[in-house]
Design an enzyme around this catalytic site. Structure first.
Site, PDB file in Angstrom:
ATOM      1  N   HIS A  37     -42.213   1.906  35.963  1.00  0.00           N
ATOM      2  CA  HIS A  37     -42.890   1.755  37.259  1.00  0.00           C
ATOM      3  C   HIS A  37     -44.288   2.373  37.251  1.00  0.00           C
ATOM      4  CE1 HIS A  37     -39.888  -0.275  39.743  1.00  0.00           C
ATOM      5  NE2 HIS A  37     -39.009   0.309  38.967  1.00  0.00           N
ATOM      6  N   SER A 127     -35.865  -8.541  30.652  1.00  0.00           N
ATOM      7  CA  SER A 127     -37.016  -9.423  30.862  1.00  0.00           C
ATOM      8  C   SER A 127     -36.847 -10.825  30.300  1.00  0.00           C
ATOM      9  CB  SER A 127     -38.286  -8.797  30.301  1.00  0.00           C
ATOM     10  OG  SER A 127     -38.556  -7.653  31.011  1.00  0.00           O
ATOM     11  N   SER A 128     -35.718 -11.430  30.606  1.00  0.00           N
ATOM     12  CA  SER A 128     -35.555 -12.828  30.211  1.00  0.00           C
ATOM     13  C   SER A 128     -36.587 -13.687  30.953  1.00  0.00           C
ATOM     14  CB  SER A 128     -34.134 -13.312  30.497  1.00  0.00           C
ATOM     15  OG  SER A 128     -33.791 -13.061  31.826  1.00  0.00           O
ATOM     16  N   ASP A 173     -43.823  -6.379  30.956  1.00  0.00           N
ATOM     17  CA  ASP A 173     -42.812  -7.255  30.347  1.00  0.00           C
ATOM     18  C   ASP A 173     -43.458  -8.401  29.583  1.00  0.00           C
ATOM     19  OD1 ASP A 173     -41.309  -5.574  31.824  1.00  0.00           O
ATOM     20  OD2 ASP A 173     -40.643  -7.054  33.285  1.00  0.00           O
ATOM     21  N   TYR A 223     -38.440  -3.558  44.745  1.00  0.00           N
ATOM     22  CA  TYR A 223     -39.580  -3.458  43.833  1.00  0.00           C
ATOM     23  C   TYR A 223     -40.890  -3.543  44.618  1.00  0.00           C
ATOM     24  CZ  TYR A 223     -42.359  -4.147  39.621  1.00  0.00           C
ATOM     25  OH  TYR A 223     -43.279  -3.997  38.608  1.00  0.00           O
TER      26      TYR A 223
HETATM   27  C1  GLA Z   1     -40.051  -4.737  35.949  1.00  0.00           C
HETATM   28  C2  GLA Z   1     -41.471  -5.284  36.064  1.00  0.00           C
HETATM   29  C3  GLA Z   1     -42.432  -4.505  35.177  1.00  0.00           C
HETATM   30  C4  GLA Z   1     -42.307  -3.002  35.390  1.00  0.00           C
HETATM   31  C5  GLA Z   1     -40.848  -2.571  35.352  1.00  0.00           C
HETATM   32  C6  GLA Z   1     -40.678  -1.124  35.728  1.00  0.00           C
HETATM   33  O1  GLA Z   1     -39.524  -4.965  34.671  1.00  0.00           O
HETATM   34  O2  GLA Z   1     -41.506  -6.634  35.724  1.00  0.00           O
HETATM   35  O3  GLA Z   1     -43.742  -4.934  35.411  1.00  0.00           O
HETATM   36  O4  GLA Z   1     -42.930  -2.611  36.573  1.00  0.00           O
HETATM   37  O5  GLA Z   1     -40.038  -3.352  36.214  1.00  0.00           O
HETATM   38  O6  GLA Z   1     -41.303  -0.305  34.813  1.00  0.00           O
END
Ligand code: GLA
Length: 387
Positions: A37, A127-128, A173, A223
């Site tokens: 984050h 992160s798919s 990601d 988020y």
């Molecule tokens: C998700 C978001 C990223 C990042 C993370 C937390 O994966 O896509 O950009 O902010 O959360 O670190």
């Protein structure tokens, strides 16, 4: 695993289009060692691409139509590039459309047939979605010579998420998926997008992911809420300290003086960000000195910050981190990614994994009635054409 994925994706393409695909591409998921984050807070992050991929079997077609088939979901979506591309009520399609919408203005005119299939577990915080966005961007750039740099591909993926999916994510990601390098973590400066690779040799330790197998539905709103909170916080800080341009210029002492004005929530959020930015820098030092015990300690500190100050953890993730706290072979553990579910990342002594997984799975099952999944991941290269 990779071979099998490629084989069955190719076979499905052949079955569907009666012809072998002209190209195969692989786009990886990612882990993040530390720096959570803080990508959208001008901090540093330490992600890496992993050996879990989306495989794309692709051929150009001589029309303006695209046929995209999500093999694992058994769903297809067809559309004409000449039409106005807008978000629809199917999430995976939006990741694709969001990218193609931007690529149209970069010269994309011709259609493709794509079958894709994945070994990146969905909703596990690996992160798919970035792998999908970046895969599509990379493929189109390659096939139609759009002249995009890797950085532009990552940024297009991120923008797709903002505009077509509604998550105001940072760049980590997508950047990790595109820039991944075998056996290296990426130290990314999210302010300038400058980056350097660091050898990811954890010697007698390995990385183990424990998948909580939960995904709480408030991920998107949670988020975006956090993003708004830290933006508000930073605005207040700036009015008192004009020299502060980003969180990177901010110190804990500055925050302490503003505790009342920020209020409890914003104070906690900002404090986490300031401390996390510093932690990543300390973690890079620890990694360079092979001081894994220190690295692990920092990872665990991050977890507590994410849980108590940033409040993006959940009961299940806290359980997984607490459960390994007294296990000697585990020297660091934390929730990873956006939060509210997904995986914890653990730095563990090699050889201890099997016993550990059995023990924690049992406890997790008893407490939540959920079957834990565990992944031993290798750090691998970024989005690429497979030849
Ligand atoms: C998700 C978001 C990223 C990042 C993370 C937390 O994966 O896509 O950009 O902010 O959360 O670190």
């Amino acid at each position: 695993m990779k071979k099998k994925l490629i084989q069955h994706t190719t076979a499905f393409f052949e079955k569907t289009f009666q012809k072998a695909p002209e190209h195969i591409f692989l786009s990886p998921g990612r882990i993040n060692i530390i720096g959570e984050h803080v990508d959208y807070n001008d901090g540093f992050v330490l992600p890496a691409a992993i050996n879990k991929y989306i495989c794309f079997a692709v051929s150009k077609n001589a029309t303006t139509e695209c046929a995209i088939i999500a093999k694992d979901l058994n769903e297809a979506y067809k559309f004409d590039l000449n039409h106005d591309l807008k978000p629809i009520d199917k999430m995976w399609v939006n990741y694709v459309l969001g990218v193609l919408h931007q690529l149209k203005s970069k010269g994309l005119q011709q259609g493709v047939n794509i079958v894709f299939s994945s070994t990146i577990p969905m909703g596990a915080g690996l992160s798919s979605s970035a792998a999908l966005e970046c895969g599509i961007g990379y493929i189109m750039n390659k096939l139609f010579d759009l002249g995009l740099s890797k950085e532009e591909i990552a940024l297009i993926g991120q923008k797709s998420e903002h505009t077509f999916v509604g998550v105001n994510c940072g760049i980590m990601d997508q950047f990790a998926s595109v820039f991944g390098k075998k056996n290296h973590v990426i130290k990314l400066d999210c302010n300038t997008l400058e980056y350097e690779y660091h050898k990811a040799d954890f010697k007698k330790y390995s990385l183990l992911l424990l998948d909580s197998c939960v995904k709480h539905t408030h991920l998107t709103s949670g988020y975006n809420d956090r993003r708004n909170e830290v933006e508000q916080g930073l605005a207040i800080i700036k009015t008192h300290f004009p020299e502060v341009k980003t969180f990177r210029d901010c110190t804990e002492i500055m925050l302490l003086g503003l505790k009342e004005e920020l209020g409890e929530i914003l104070y906690k959020r900002c404090r986490f960000v300031v401390k996390e930015i510093k932690r990543v820098q300390d973690a890079v030092k620890a990694l360079s000195n092979d001081d894994f015990v220190q690295l692990g300690k920092l990872m665990t500190e991050t977890h507590h910050g994410l849980s108590k100050e940033y409040e993006v953890s959940c009961e299940e993730l806290d359980f997984l981190v607490d459960a390994v706290a007294n296990e000697t072979p585990v020297i660091g553990a934390r929730m990873m990614g956006g939060g509210f579910g997904g995986c914890s990342i653990n730095l563990v002594e090699k050889g201890s994994e099997k016993e550990l997984i059995e023990k924690i799975s049992e406890q997790y099952r008893t407490t939540f009635g959920i079957e834990l999944k565990a992944y031993k991941v290798k750090i691998s290269k970024g989005t690429t054409e497979y030849k």
